[in-house]
Design a protein around this motif. Structure first.
Motif, PDB file in Angstrom:
ATOM      1  N   GLY A   1      -2.184  -5.962  13.770  1.00  9.03           N
ATOM      2  CA  GLY A   1      -1.677  -4.611  13.569  1.00  9.03           C
ATOM      3  C   GLY A   1      -2.615  -3.595  12.740  1.00  9.03           C
TER       4      GLY A   1
ATOM      5  N   LEU B   1      -2.081  11.215   4.821  1.00 11.65           N
ATOM      6  CA  LEU B   1      -1.968  10.623   5.981  1.00 11.65           C
ATOM      7  C   LEU B   1      -1.852  11.670   7.190  1.00 11.65           C
ATOM      8  CD1 LEU B   1       0.552   7.858   7.248  1.00 11.65           C
ATOM      9  CD2 LEU B   1      -0.220   9.458   8.796  1.00 11.65           C
TER      10      LEU B   1
ATOM     11  N   SER C   1       2.085  -6.522   6.923  1.00 10.17           N
ATOM     12  CA  SER C   1       0.669  -6.348   7.054  1.00 10.17           C
ATOM     13  C   SER C   1      -0.151  -7.106   6.220  1.00 10.17           C
ATOM     14  CB  SER C   1       0.309  -4.914   7.400  1.00 10.17           C
ATOM     15  OG  SER C   1       0.861  -4.405   8.360  1.00 10.17           O
TER      16      SER C   1
ATOM     17  N   MET D   1      -5.543   5.259   1.727  1.00  7.23           N
ATOM     18  CA  MET D   1      -4.607   4.271   1.482  1.00  7.23           C
ATOM     19  C   MET D   1      -5.217   3.749   0.007  1.00  7.23           C
ATOM     20  SD  MET D   1      -4.723   2.957   5.127  1.00  7.23           S
ATOM     21  CE  MET D   1      -3.019   2.030   5.400  1.00  7.23           C
TER      22      MET D   1
ATOM     23  N   GLY E   1      -1.975   4.871  23.799  1.00  7.24           N
ATOM     24  CA  GLY E   1      -0.816   4.987  23.209  1.00  7.24           C
ATOM     25  C   GLY E   1      -0.921   5.042  21.797  1.00  7.24           C
ATOM     26  N   TYR E   2      -1.989   4.498  21.270  1.00  8.65           N
ATOM     27  CA  TYR E   2      -1.894   4.689  19.811  1.00  8.65           C
ATOM     28  C   TYR E   2      -2.374   6.014  19.354  1.00  8.65           C
ATOM     29  CZ  TYR E   2      -1.646  -0.462  18.990  1.00  8.65           C
ATOM     30  OH  TYR E   2      -0.833  -1.579  19.044  1.00  8.65           O
TER      31      TYR E   2
ATOM     32  N   GLY F   1       3.764   6.194   4.463  1.00 11.02           N
ATOM     33  CA  GLY F   1       3.549   5.745   5.800  1.00 11.02           C
ATOM     34  C   GLY F   1       4.648   6.185   6.663  1.00 11.02           C
ATOM     35  N   SER F   2       5.386   5.520   7.680  1.00 10.86           N
ATOM     36  CA  SER F   2       6.431   6.020   8.422  1.00 10.86           C
ATOM     37  C   SER F   2       7.742   5.898   7.590  1.00 10.86           C
ATOM     38  CB  SER F   2       6.402   5.295   9.594  1.00 10.86           C
ATOM     39  OG  SER F   2       6.399   3.729   9.213  1.00 10.86           O
TER      40      SER F   2
ATOM     41  N   ARG G   1      -7.429   3.771  14.781  1.00 13.40           N
ATOM     42  CA  ARG G   1      -5.771   3.684  14.901  1.00 13.40           C
ATOM     43  C   ARG G   1      -5.467   3.273  13.401  1.00 13.40           C
ATOM     44  NH1 ARG G   1      -4.398  -1.508  15.578  1.00 13.40           N
ATOM     45  NH2 ARG G   1      -5.902  -2.943  16.733  1.00 13.40           N
TER      46      ARG G   1
ATOM     47  N   LYS H   1       0.824  -1.221  -0.162  1.00 12.32           N
ATOM     48  CA  LYS H   1       0.091  -0.152   0.031  1.00 12.32           C
ATOM     49  C   LYS H   1       1.076   1.265  -0.095  1.00 12.32           C
ATOM     50  CE  LYS H   1       0.734   1.180   4.549  1.00 12.32           C
ATOM     51  NZ  LYS H   1       1.669   2.295   4.901  1.00 12.32           N
TER      52      LYS H   1
ATOM     53  N   TYR I   1       6.051   7.445  15.196  1.00 10.58           N
ATOM     54  CA  TYR I   1       4.930   8.117  15.960  1.00 10.58           C
ATOM     55  C   TYR I   1       5.380   8.904  17.429  1.00 10.58           C
ATOM     56  CZ  TYR I   1       1.065   6.485  13.074  1.00 10.58           C
ATOM     57  OH  TYR I   1       0.229   6.011  12.187  1.00 10.58           O
TER      58      TYR I   1
ATOM     59  N   THR J   1       8.139   2.002  12.896  1.00 11.50           N
ATOM     60  CA  THR J   1       7.074   2.975  13.060  1.00 11.50           C
ATOM     61  C   THR J   1       6.343   3.647  14.403  1.00 11.50           C
ATOM     62  OG1 THR J   1       5.934   1.451  11.340  1.00 11.50           O
ATOM     63  CG2 THR J   1       4.484   2.596  12.392  1.00 11.50           C
TER      64      THR J   1
ATOM     65  N   ASN K   1       0.196   5.649   1.240  1.00 18.07           N
ATOM     66  CA  ASN K   1      -0.737   6.567   1.978  1.00 18.07           C
ATOM     67  C   ASN K   1      -0.705   7.999   1.057  1.00 18.07           C
ATOM     68  OD1 ASN K   1       0.659   5.001   4.085  1.00 18.07           O
ATOM     69  ND2 ASN K   1      -1.109   5.501   4.966  1.00 18.07           N
TER      70      ASN K   1
ATOM     71  N   ASP L   1      -2.429  -1.791   9.975  1.00 17.24           N
ATOM     72  CA  ASP L   1      -2.388  -1.660   8.699  1.00 17.24           C
ATOM     73  C   ASP L   1      -3.156  -2.866   7.984  1.00 17.24           C
ATOM     74  OD1 ASP L   1      -1.593   0.679   7.988  1.00 17.24           O
ATOM     75  OD2 ASP L   1       0.516   0.107   7.877  1.00 17.24           O
TER      76      ASP L   1
END
Ligand SMILES: C[C@](O)(CO)[C@H](O)COP(=O)(O)OP(=O)(O)OC[C@H]1O[C@@H](n2ccc(N)nc2=O)[C@H](O)[C@@H]1O
Ligand SMILES: Nc1ncnc2c1ncn2[C@@H]1O[C@H](COP(=O)(O)OP(=O)(O)OP(=O)(O)O)[C@@H](O)[C@H]1O
Length: 290
Positions: free
Chosen positions: A135, A15, A104, A32, A24-25, A248-249, A152, A10, A182, A178, A12, A137
Motif C-alpha cells: 500500500g 498533503l 499500513s 507525514m 489510476g493513482y 489523510g483521507s 504515489r 501517522k 481520491y 480512501t 499528514n 502508506d
C-alpha cells in the motif's frame, strides 16, 4: 522467540495532490509524521510451514488475507522462500479506517519484525520497497519519524522532526474509503498547500510557521460528504487548538497544541460530544519504533 513491535499512527501535516497518473493513482507531495498512538504487534513463530495466522480482538480487523499484516508476512515468505509459519497478534489502539494509516503501520511493523525474526538483514530502504507493494502508506510507516513522501506516497525522504507538541485527535463514528475520496477529488478547484514551506518551517523548528502552513487537499472532499467532520474542526478551533486539520483521507481531525493546559481544555471539550478522542505526543524521531 516472540517479538513485540510498536506500530505507530501517522498524521499528514501537509498533503498536496499534483495530478492523476495514467496508472489510476494520484501523484502526491506530503509531509507525514508519526504520533504516539500505536498498535502493538506480536510475532510468534509456528512450526507449520505454510501458516500465517492473524489474531485480533477487534471486530473491524480482518483475520485473513485482507489484513495488511498478513499480506506483509506473505510477501516476506514468498520473496525469501521462508519455510516457517507465523502467528501475528494485533492489539489495536489506532482507530480503523480513520486516515491514520493503522493497517499500513501494522504491515510495516510486521516487515520490520520478520526481518529480525528470520534474520534477513534487509535495510530500511529495502523493507520500504517491499512495503510499497502492499500500500502507498506502508513505505513511510517502515521509516517512521518525519518525512516528505512523493510519487504515489512510496518515495520517502526523511526530514528532521517538528518541535515537540501535543496532538489531540477526534474521530467521528464513520469510516471513510480512501479510494472514494481520491475519486471525488476535483483538482481544478483545490487550494494547494505549500509543502516546501512546511518543510522549511520544520527545519527551522518554527512552531507558529508549521501551524500556519498545515493543509490537506483531500479535506474538502470528506468535509462536503460528512458535515460532522467540519463540526469537529470548528469545535477544536473554538476550544483553542493552535492548528486544526483532517488527517489523510479522514475522517479523523487532529489539533496541534503547545501548552498542557490548553491541551486539557481541547481534550475535555471534545470528549463532550465525540467518543473517540486521544491526546498524544508527536513521535517525530525514528528511534522509538520497537
Ligand atoms: C490518503 C493517504 O493516507 C495519505 O497519506 C494515502 O495517500 C493513501 O494511502 P493508502 O491508504 O496506503 O492507499 P492505497 O491502499 O495504496 O490505495 C487505496 C486507493 O487510494 C487511491 N490512491 C491512493 C494513493 C495515491 N497516491 N493515489 C490514489 O489515487 C487509489 O484509488 C487506491 O486504490
Ligand atoms: N491490520 C489492520 N488494521 C486495521 N484495518 C485493516 C488491517 N488490515 C486491513 N485492514 C482493512 O483496511 C481498512 C482501512 O483501515 P486502516 O485503519 O488501515 O485505514 P486508514 O487509517 O484510513 O488508512 P490510510 O490512512 O493508510 O488510508 C479497514 O476497513 C480494514 O478492513
Amino acid at each position: 522467540m516472540r517479538l513485540s513491535i510498536k506500530a505507530p499512527a501517522k498524521i499528514n501535516l501537509s498533503l498536496d495532490v499534483l495530478y492523476k497518473r495514467p496508472d489510476g493513482y494520484h501523484e502526491v507531495k506530503m509531509v507525514m509524521t508519526t504520533i504516539d498512538l500505536a498498535d502493538r504487534i506480536e510475532l510468534i513463530p509456528l512450526p507449520e510451514e505454510d501458516v500465517i495466522r492473524i489474531v485480533s480482538q477487534n471486530r473491524f480487523v480482518p483475520d485473513d488475507c485482507r489484513n495488511l499484516a498478513y499480506q506483509a508476512a506473505k510477501l516476506m515468505k514468498e520473496t525469501f522462500s521462508i519455510r516457517q509459519g507465523v502467528a501475528i497478534s494485533i492489539t489495536k489502539h489506532i482507530p480503523v479506517a480513520a486516515g491514520l494509516a493503522g493497517g499500513s503501520s501494522d504491515a510495516a511493523a510486521t516487515l520490520r519484525g520478520l526481518n529480525k525474526l528470520w534474520q534477513l538483514g534487509l535495510t530500511v530502504r529495502e523493507l520500504a520497497e517491499l512495503g510499497a507493494q502492499i500500500g502507498s502508506d506502508v513505505a513511510f510507516c517502515v521509516y517512521g519519524g518525519t518525512a516528505v513522501a512523493t510519487g504515489r506516497g512510496e518515495i520517502i525522504t526523511p526530514i528532521p522532526s517538528p518541535p515537540p507538541c501535543w496532538v489531540v485527535l477526534a474521530k467521528p463514528p464513520i469510516g471513510v474509503s480512501t479510494a472514494d475520496v481520491y475519486r471525488n477529488l476535483q483538482l481544478e478547484h483545490v487550494c494547494h498547500p505549500d509543502v516546501d514551506a512546511m518543510v522549511k518551517a520544520i527545519e527551522r523548528q518554527d512552531y507558529e510557521g508549521i501551524c500556519r502552513l498545515v493543509g490537506n487537499v483531500l479535506e474538502e472532499v470528506t468535509l462536503k460528504k460528512y458535515p460532522e467532520v467540519a463540526h469537529i474542526k470548528e469545535q477544536m478551533k473554538r476550544f483553542g487548538a493552535d492548528a486544526v486539520l483532517m488527517s489523510g483521507s479522514g475522517p479523523t481531525v487532529f489539533g496541534l497544541i503547545e501548552h498542557d493546559s490548553r491541551m486539557q481544555r481541547v481534550y475535555n471539550g471534545l470528549r463532550g460530544f465525540c467518543d473517540q478522542v486521544f491526546a498524544v505526543r508527536l513521535l517525530g524521531e525514528r528511534h522509538s519504533l520497537d
